[in-house]
Enzyme design. Structure first.
Site, PDB file in Angstrom:
ATOM      1  N   TRP A 103       1.435   5.416  -2.180  1.00 61.41           N
ATOM      2  CA  TRP A 103       1.261   6.235  -3.368  1.00 61.41           C
ATOM      3  C   TRP A 103       2.310   5.925  -4.424  1.00 61.41           C
ATOM      4  O   TRP A 103       2.089   6.160  -5.610  1.00 61.41           O
ATOM      5  CB  TRP A 103       1.351   7.703  -2.986  1.00 61.41           C
ATOM      6  CG  TRP A 103       0.120   8.248  -2.342  1.00 61.41           C
ATOM      7  CD1 TRP A 103      -0.488   7.794  -1.198  1.00 61.41           C
ATOM      8  CD2 TRP A 103      -0.661   9.343  -2.798  1.00 61.41           C
ATOM      9  NE1 TRP A 103      -1.591   8.557  -0.914  1.00 61.41           N
ATOM     10  CE2 TRP A 103      -1.715   9.524  -1.874  1.00 61.41           C
ATOM     11  CE3 TRP A 103      -0.566  10.204  -3.878  1.00 61.41           C
ATOM     12  CZ2 TRP A 103      -2.674  10.524  -2.011  1.00 61.41           C
ATOM     13  CZ3 TRP A 103      -1.516  11.210  -4.013  1.00 61.41           C
ATOM     14  CH2 TRP A 103      -2.559  11.366  -3.087  1.00 61.41           C
ATOM     15  N   TYR A 132       0.840  -1.198   0.000  1.00 57.81           N
ATOM     16  CA  TYR A 132       0.000   0.000   0.000  1.00 57.81           C
ATOM     17  C   TYR A 132       0.869   1.239   0.000  1.00 57.81           C
ATOM     18  O   TYR A 132       1.811   1.350   0.766  1.00 57.81           O
ATOM     19  CB  TYR A 132      -0.887  -0.017   1.239  1.00 57.81           C
ATOM     20  CG  TYR A 132      -1.696   1.249   1.421  1.00 57.81           C
ATOM     21  CD1 TYR A 132      -2.936   1.374   0.825  1.00 57.81           C
ATOM     22  CD2 TYR A 132      -1.196   2.313   2.152  1.00 57.81           C
ATOM     23  CE1 TYR A 132      -3.679   2.534   0.979  1.00 57.81           C
ATOM     24  CE2 TYR A 132      -1.930   3.469   2.305  1.00 57.81           C
ATOM     25  CZ  TYR A 132      -3.174   3.575   1.721  1.00 57.81           C
ATOM     26  OH  TYR A 132      -3.903   4.727   1.864  1.00 57.81           O
TER      27      TYR A 132
END
Length: 769
Positions: free
Chosen positions: A113, A111
């Site tokens: 960006w 997980y």
């Protein structure tokens, strides 16, 4: 000669100035009205000493030694190996774990960006690779909005993110709106970013246009600067974690005075009568009136009453920001904000009603969306198992345990191999000491990283990856109607490779290389994804061909105009013809489905629950300061903490913590001093910044400083650098969403008068070459 190349990032588009292959500087684009200062700071990190230059393997793992003491993950040194050896180790270990423990023993819920780009989306690359290899255990929801994502479909129906196209845009607010009440504020610093990329920042100018049009703003937050100065917002310095109580007090005032929108509640909502009984205290004998709310929230009773009147007399918008739901019972302020907007009378009217996440990124309120853009294709995951995203430490520590989640019972899997790519769990997760203990349990941890951050130091096998400056791609941001080219600006540092190349090589070793790459090179993939997008949009979009796009560096997508499913305006006009995707077809003030789950921490309607840690609780006697661990202004989460912008923001090399002057004076703390924040979970050092823009009793320490514990893996070990997740609780906000509750944490702060330890966050571990 200097060359000028396009640079696209999550925090905007820039121009890179390169000479003889060397990155000299990064400049703002001339057409961006509010460029982020994070971009120019990337230069400082491009070649710093923390770069991972070659594949490396933890010594203890390589020697088969136990993960304890100095051989534990996070404490051990590393041995550099060749790419050939590294790929052999990873592929062999994947085979072993799958054969012995099953495909679900591989965790691929990585997980984060990562960096912008249609092809080089790290999580997408990893999950395609693992799915083609047999499958993996995935994670669900996000650390940012887990409570919102789970509760909103019960309340207003639709996909968890469909609310983005159902809220008024800033232009509409400027034209029709009169009052904006923002629970959790509207911090403009957060609008620097956009997942997937961003051509131009517009949120600031659009907010300014609203204020110039006469819209009034109310900032309900413990931090004054959660709204921009030019908004001239009224500041209501609420006690943290009490937003639901404030909304209930406002709602009660509306109800007993007959100010609420009875017509909309009757035609377009269901269950209001049952909720009204709760407001009036019919079952528990406690009316949720303004006086009751004032005792909890620290707001004045007359202020609460006056806000109720203003919301109903004016075209009003009830906003709630993401921060308020990253707390104990985080579903409640989200649900209650919808109900409050439904009562106030502006729901479904132009420029009014309800919205979430405004200014959280430069997308919400700017545009309703964009046409689909092709990305690296995923494949179905053969393994159905998943965990809620914030329950990774629970899964590692307690395999086989069952937990509740949105009406289901989940069994936590036994995870033997963790494959992390494109994110930093030692930033996102709460109670990092607990995570460090949990991280010792799997057999193997494989990480792709560009820098020796905390996650890399806690890995067994570290594979060096190219950054967004070191590969070709193009971006398409969330709701941003632009495509932006991402040409490679510099060669990858050391022996770094792209995630795609690493997975292609591993897939070839495991027998499915052609299926993974579809026989395309990376440059062919970039061209293919662009041309797929161009073909899908057709002649109406009039996108240039790929070569022309690459030359221009940008292309504009056609605007989406709707109508969008779940429109509150359509619901108000004709609820029979335009029902919502809820069981009743209406806004569910009371949800029979949620009520049927029988959760003691999430009833069938919005409810005030006392947080486990807050300034009104018993624990405040020992730890009298509420920690607000919000998003940083100087980086994106933990990305580019080693960049120039973030480094320049440090106080004596440590993350700044903001205290009210009265709290600082009571503790003998002066501006610029190094202080120690602590509670029963841990402690960290930070640099004191004094400001009366923070409510007394509150301290603000942004997330994202690379965790730097003196003794990694030892409970309570001092963090030298200032990561607030040294102090936050790894506690689900409720049984409904299992989301994180980072903003429900109490601490004490004291002057650190001992010798200061050196910050080693940006120093690589011991490495044998």
């Amino acid at each position: 000669m200097e060359r000028r190349l396009s640079v696209a990032t999550h925090w905007g588009s820039f121009v890179a100035v390169v000479e003889s292959g060397r990155l000299l500087r990064i400049e703002p684009r001339g057409d961006d009205p509010a460029p982020s200062p994070i971009g120019p700071g990337m230069v400082r990190a491009a070649e710093d000493g923390a770069r991972v230059l070659r594949p490396a393997v933890r010594k203890g793992w390589l020697d088969g030694l136990p993960r304890v003491g100095e051989r534990a993950r996070g404490s051990d040194g590393f041995v550099e190996v060749s790419w050939e050896d590294a790929l052999t180790l990873v592929s062999d270990e994947l085979r072993r774990v799958r054969a012995r423990h099953g495909d679900g023993a591989v965790f691929g819920g990585s997980y984060g960006w990562a960096s912008a780009g249609a092809l080089h989306h790290a999580q997408g690359q990893l999950q395609r690779f693992l799915a083609l290899g047999g499958g993996y255990t995935d994670s669900r929801n996000t650390y940012s909005t887990a409570a919102l994502e789970v509760v909103l479909p019960h309340v207003i129906g639709g996909h968890p993110w469909s609310y983005q196209s159902r809220m008024p845009l800033w232009d509409e607010i400027a034209e029709h709106g009169e009052l904006v009440v923002a629970f959790g504020g509207l911090a403009l610093k957060n609008s620097q970013i956009n997942p997937g990329g961003l051509a131009r920042h517009r949120t600031g100018e659009l907010q300014r246009r609203c204020r110039e049009a006469g819209v009034r703003f109310v900032n309900v937050s413990p931090i004054r600067r959660d709204t921009a100065d030019f908004l001239d917002a009224e500041w209501l310095p609420i006690v943290p974690n009490t937003d639901t109580a404030a909304m209930l007090g406002i709602a009660h005032t509306m109800l007993v005075n007959g100010w609420h929108d009875e017509d909309f509640l009757r035609r377009c909502c269901t269950g209001f009568d049952r909720f009204a009984g709760y407001l009036l205290g019919e079952a528990d004998g406690v009316p949720k009136d303004a006086a009751w709310a004032a005792r909890i929230t620290g707001l004045d009773r007359d202020t609460i009453t006056g806000l109720a009147r203003r919301l109903t007399e004016r075209r009003s918008l009830v906003m709630v920001n993401y921060a308020v739901q990253r707390a104990d019972h985080g579903e409640q302020p989200i649900w209650m904000s919808v109900v409050l907007a439904a009562m106030a009378g502006s729901m479904g009217r132009p420029g009014g009603g309800w919205g979430a996440g405004y200014a959280t990124m430069d997308a919400t309120g700017v545009a309703p969306g964009r046409p689909p853009v092709a990305s690296f294709p995923g494949v179905p995951n053969p393994v159905p198992d998943f965990i809620p995203v914030a329950r990774i430490a629970d899964a590692l520590l307690h395999p086989g345990r069952t937990i509740d989640y949105d009406g289901r019972r989940l069994t936590l899997p036994e995870l033997r191999l963790v494959y992390w790519c494109g994110g930093n769990p030692f930033h996102h997760h709460q109670d990092l000491h607990r995570l460090a203990r949990a991280w010792q349990t799997p057999d193997t941890v494989v990480v792709h990283e560009a820098w020796w951050n905390t996650t890399a130091k806690f890995a067994d096998i570290v594979l060096p990856v190219a950054t967004g400056l070191e590969r070709d791609d193009f971006t398409a941001g969330f709701c941003d109607p632009h495509l932006t080219a991402m040409p490679k600006v510099r060669e990858p540092a050391g022996e770094s490779r792209t995630d795609h190349r690493i997975f292609a090589d591993l897939a070839a070793r495991l027998g499915y290389g052609r299926e993974f790459t579809e026989s395309r090179s990376e440059s062919e993939w970039v061209r293919h994804l662009y041309e797929r997008t161009r073909a899908a949009l057709g002649d109406e979009a009039a996108l240039p061909d790929f070569d022309e796009f690459w030359r221009r560096s940008t292309a504009e997508l056609p605007a989406l105009t709707g109508p969008f499913p779940g429109s509150f305006a359509a619901l108000r006009a004709d609820p029979e013809r335009f029902p919502l995707a809820t069981p009743s077809g209406r806004i569910e003030v009371f949800s029979a489905e949620v009520d049927s789950f029988g959760y003691d921490d999430c009833a069938g309607h919005p409810t005030w629950y006392e947080p486990a840690e807050w300034l009104g609780g018993d624990l405040a006697g020992r730890y009298p300061l509420h920690l607000v661990s919000n998003q940083p202004a100087s980086r994106l989460h933990s990305q580019y903490d080693n960049g120039g912008r973030s480094l320049d923001s440090k106080v004596r090399g440590r993350e700044p913590v903001t205290l009210n002057p009265s709290d600082a004076a009571a503790r003998g703390i002066e501006d610029g001093a190094v202080v120690r924040l602590h509670n029963d979970r841990g402690s960290c050092l930070a640099g004191a910044v004094l400001s009366d823009e923070v409510r007394p009793g509150v301290v603000q320490l942004s997330t994202g400083a690379w965790w730097d514990p003196v003794r990694p893996g030892r409970g309570g070990s001092l963090d030298r650098h200032g990561n607030p997740n040294s102090l936050t609780a790894d506690r689900p906000c409720s049984r409904l969403s299992q989301g994180p509750s980072a903003l429900s944490a109490l601490v004490e702060v004291e002057l650190h008068d001992e010798p200061l330890p050196d910050v080693l966050a940006f120093v690589p571990p011991p490495i044998e070459h």
